[in-house]
Design a protein around this motif. Sequence first.
Motif, mmCIF file in Angstrom:
data_model
loop_
_atom_site.group_PDB
_atom_site.id
_atom_site.type_symbol
_atom_site.label_atom_id
_atom_site.label_comp_id
_atom_site.label_asym_id
_atom_site.label_seq_id
_atom_site.Cartn_x
_atom_site.Cartn_y
_atom_site.Cartn_z
ATOM 1 N N THR A 1 -11.066 -34.544 75.461
ATOM 2 C CA THR A 1 -10.437 -35.157 76.641
ATOM 3 C C THR A 1 -10.225 -34.044 77.815
ATOM 4 O O THR A 1 -10.695 -34.083 79.031
ATOM 5 C CB THR A 1 -8.915 -35.249 76.573
ATOM 6 N N VAL A 2 -10.387 -32.627 77.151
ATOM 7 C CA VAL A 2 -10.208 -31.386 78.252
ATOM 8 C C VAL A 2 -11.658 -31.450 78.866
ATOM 9 O O VAL A 2 -11.839 -31.172 80.195
ATOM 10 C CB VAL A 2 -10.025 -30.311 77.367
ATOM 11 N N PHE B 1 -12.229 -33.635 81.593
ATOM 12 C CA PHE B 1 -11.460 -33.332 82.710
ATOM 13 C C PHE B 1 -12.764 -32.467 83.493
ATOM 14 O O PHE B 1 -12.996 -32.857 84.654
ATOM 15 C CB PHE B 1 -10.603 -32.271 82.485
ATOM 16 N N TYR C 1 -19.180 -32.833 75.219
ATOM 17 C CA TYR C 1 -18.161 -33.783 74.635
ATOM 18 C C TYR C 1 -18.918 -34.845 73.918
ATOM 19 O O TYR C 1 -18.428 -35.388 72.812
ATOM 20 C CB TYR C 1 -17.292 -34.503 75.839
#
Length: 279
Positions: free
Chosen positions: A66-67, A70, A157
């Motif tokens: 998730t980070v 971003f 990711y």
Amino acid sequence: MPPIIIAIILSAAVLHAVWNGIVKTAADRTTTLGLVAFGQVIPSAVMITVLPLPSAESFVYILLSTVVHFGYYYMLGRAYQHGDLSVVYPIARGIVPPLVGIWAMIFAGELLPLQAWGGIAVIALGIQLSSWKALRSGVGRAALGFAAGTGICISVYSVTDGIGVRLSGNTLSYWAWGGFLHIFIAGFIAVRKRRTLAALPKRVWVLGIAGGLVSMTAYGLVLYAKNFAPLGAVSALRETSVIFAALIGFVFLKEGYWMRRLGSAVLMAAGVALIGTAV
């Protein structure tokens, strides 16, 4: 690699190209990306109420992913501010397959055969060829930097989720929680673009959220495939979305030169064949 897994990844690539086509035609791409993120939150919120929790150790990877997402949204938005999509997109996506192969070798202990690396190289070349004319016209330093940053985020990711989903014990649960935590991304963009959102016509809302549903489906298919195939190979096959996006642009948006795009498609098909018969 089993043909069914290849088919699943290529299906995800087509869906990925579709939602990128939605973003590409948007007047405000940052706002549309926020709606795409929100489109993933809606079904995920329902799914997490009925599915069991993924394993505790996989939550670290969900949070890290998730980070990094971003960073991905930020880099992508800034890249589009400094360069055209036809320049930014092939750079960002073209560096992903080799990077994922390297990260997977370091962090997941996956060693791809030489033939698979050859397939990755051929696909990366096909990605660049798909927008060769735009790339030859020159790339600004800022656009290049943010495009490269976007590609690095994608590669990070991709490997993070590949490791995390294997530890989760439940692919659907990992997928749902990953999608639900996009609520922070959607919320951040909503705060930044609150005035724009209030004035958006319903059609844009519908398209953005539909793009999110398509994006979530595409990534769910990729997560499933990562349970059965090397991460570098999955990433390379997924990045064939570039040629599908190029074909969508040629057929529906009347963009580009068909011979160059056909050549890109042939190269990518050869890369897919090399990978599919090597792993």
